[in-house]
Design an enzyme around this catalytic site. Structure first.
Site, PDB file in Angstrom:
ATOM      1  N   GLY A 106      39.457  51.888  47.197  1.00 27.10           N
ATOM      2  CA  GLY A 106      38.284  51.641  46.376  1.00 27.10           C
ATOM      3  C   GLY A 106      37.002  52.018  47.093  1.00 27.10           C
TER       4      GLY A 106
ATOM      5  N   THR B 195      42.463  51.045  40.041  1.00 20.83           N
ATOM      6  CA  THR B 195      41.059  51.471  39.991  1.00 20.83           C
ATOM      7  C   THR B 195      40.657  52.240  41.243  1.00 20.83           C
ATOM      8  OG1 THR B 195      40.285  49.368  40.915  1.00 20.83           O
ATOM      9  CG2 THR B 195      40.381  49.533  38.516  1.00 20.83           C
TER      10      THR B 195
ATOM     11  N   VAL C 275      49.530  43.980  45.430  1.00 26.25           N
ATOM     12  CA  VAL C 275      49.590  42.743  46.217  1.00 26.25           C
ATOM     13  C   VAL C 275      49.945  41.520  45.380  1.00 26.25           C
ATOM     14  CG1 VAL C 275      48.001  43.596  47.978  1.00 26.25           C
ATOM     15  CG2 VAL C 275      47.094  42.298  46.022  1.00 26.25           C
TER      16      VAL C 275
ATOM     17  N   GLY D 265      49.770  33.740  52.545  1.00 18.29           N
ATOM     18  CA  GLY D 265      51.078  33.480  53.151  1.00 18.29           C
ATOM     19  C   GLY D 265      51.377  34.444  54.280  1.00 18.29           C
TER      20      GLY D 265
ATOM     21  N   TYR E  15      37.092  37.614  35.613  1.00 22.24           N
ATOM     22  CA  TYR E  15      36.646  38.009  36.955  1.00 22.24           C
ATOM     23  C   TYR E  15      36.025  36.826  37.697  1.00 22.24           C
ATOM     24  CZ  TYR E  15      34.322  40.782  40.595  1.00 22.24           C
ATOM     25  OH  TYR E  15      33.898  41.307  41.793  1.00 22.24           O
TER      26      TYR E  15
ATOM     27  N   LYS F  28      37.740  34.902  41.092  1.00 22.29           N
ATOM     28  CA  LYS F  28      37.070  34.808  42.386  1.00 22.29           C
ATOM     29  C   LYS F  28      36.846  33.354  42.795  1.00 22.29           C
ATOM     30  CE  LYS F  28      36.646  39.183  43.336  1.00 22.29           C
ATOM     31  NZ  LYS F  28      37.320  39.779  44.511  1.00 22.29           N
TER      32      LYS F  28
END
Length: 330
Positions: free
Chosen positions: A11, A36, A58, A103, A146, A150
């Site tokens: 990105g 993206t 991920v 983790g 979004y 976050k």
């Protein structure tokens, strides 16, 4: 040699972080699912023997062989066009992706930093925004995917810090710009420059009185690096406190590009923040950081990057433009 994992590596911001950590003499493992991201952002790094790229999502189990000293979780759609088009993926990378990487950090005993955002403050009732402000967010509005991703990301990171005593850092990023932004990603700066380069009118959503504060990417990367290397675990705002209205910014872009387009106004999208300005007292006091690049200099560098792109790049990702009503000012 220190080893660092950077998610969202292909990105805009992730690619600049990869460059910085390579310059610091570290072995960099970049990871991105390319929803993206763009491989063109990191193709110049591929020949470097201290850089490797993993094409991976991920939100699925993350395995990285060998030791890791640092994990930077910067994978997420970050523009309104993207997270309104893929809201579930946006929530998943903030929730499941962060959980997976925390983790991994625990197993590897790695220091962990997340890219949070000024969007955790929502449409703020406090100005400028300090880290102590809890925010004014609509969790079920169109931007909620979004904002809440976050906010959850911050909560689970602090839970791992307190319960597992994991070394964690949280950077709240304000509007950032520079080379490698996508012209048609819906954020105000590339939107205005792209419209100027294509000879289109400059579109301002709302009456142009809403404000933003723009930080050049090199300054932001420096702040992130200093925070990662600090011993401070609570959120820190990193951004440029130089505030400007969107209307004024549109005039700056017209002057910069030497174009003659008129400015047209459209309705302000739902929950679009009216004000955005970071209080960077903590960054100054704890990190000794403040932005160095003026908006005039940063815009010149960014405009030079955009105008030297191949012509076809000006019209890439035009399929996103159906979402332009949401793309005012992130």
């Amino acid at each position: 040699m220190k080893r660092v994992l950077i998610t969202g590596a292909a990105g805009f911001l992730g690619s600049h972080l990869c460059e910085r950590f390579l310059k610091e003499g570290m072995y960099v493992i970049g990871m991105d699912n390319l929803i993206t991201g763009d491989m063109r952002n990191i193709e110049h790094l591929m020949p470097d023997p201290n850089f490797e790229f993993n094409h991976h999502d991920v939100t699925k189990f993350v395995h990285v062989p060998g030791e890791l000293d640092y994990i930077l979780h910067f994978a997420s759609p970050a523009s309104p066009i993207d997270y309104l088009k893929i809201p579930i993926q946006t929530l998943k990378v903030g929730a499941m992706g962060t959980h997976n990487l925390l983790g991994l950090a625990r197993v590897k005993k790695a220091r962990f930093i997340i890219a949070s955002t000024s969007e955790v403050y929502g449409d703020p009732l406090v100005h400028p925004q300090t880290e102590e402000y809890w925010g004014h967010v609509n969790p079920i509005g169109p931007r909620g995917c979004y904002d809440e991703a976050k906010r959850y990301q911050e909560a689970i990171t602090m839970a791992y810090h307190r319960y597992h005593e994991l070394e964690t850092r949280i950077v709240r990023i304000f509007n950032t710009y520079g080379p490698r932004m996508r012209l048609n990603d819906g954020r105000v700066l590339p939107a205005f420059i792209g419209q100027a380069l294509r000879g289109e009118d400059i579109t301002v959503f709302g009456d142009g009185s809403q404000t933003r504060s723009f930080c050049y990417v090199d300054d932001l990367v420096e702040g992130i690096f200093r925070l990662l290397m600090s011993d401070y675990s609570l959120p820190v705002n990193i951004g440029n406190p130089g505030e400007i209205t969107i209307g004024q910014f549109a005039e700056e872009i017209i002057k910069l590009t030497g174009t003659t387009q008129k400015v047209v106004y459209k309705p302000l999208p739902q929950d679009d923040p009216k004000q955005r300005q970071p209080d960077i007292t903590k960054a100054r006091e704890i990190l000794g950081w403040e932005p160095k690049v003026s908006r005039e200099e940063g815009l010149r560098i960014t405009y030079d990057y955009f105008r030297n792109l191949p012509t076809e790049r000006l019209y890439e990702e035009s399929n996103h433009r159906g979402f332009e009503g949401f793309s005012a000012t992130k």
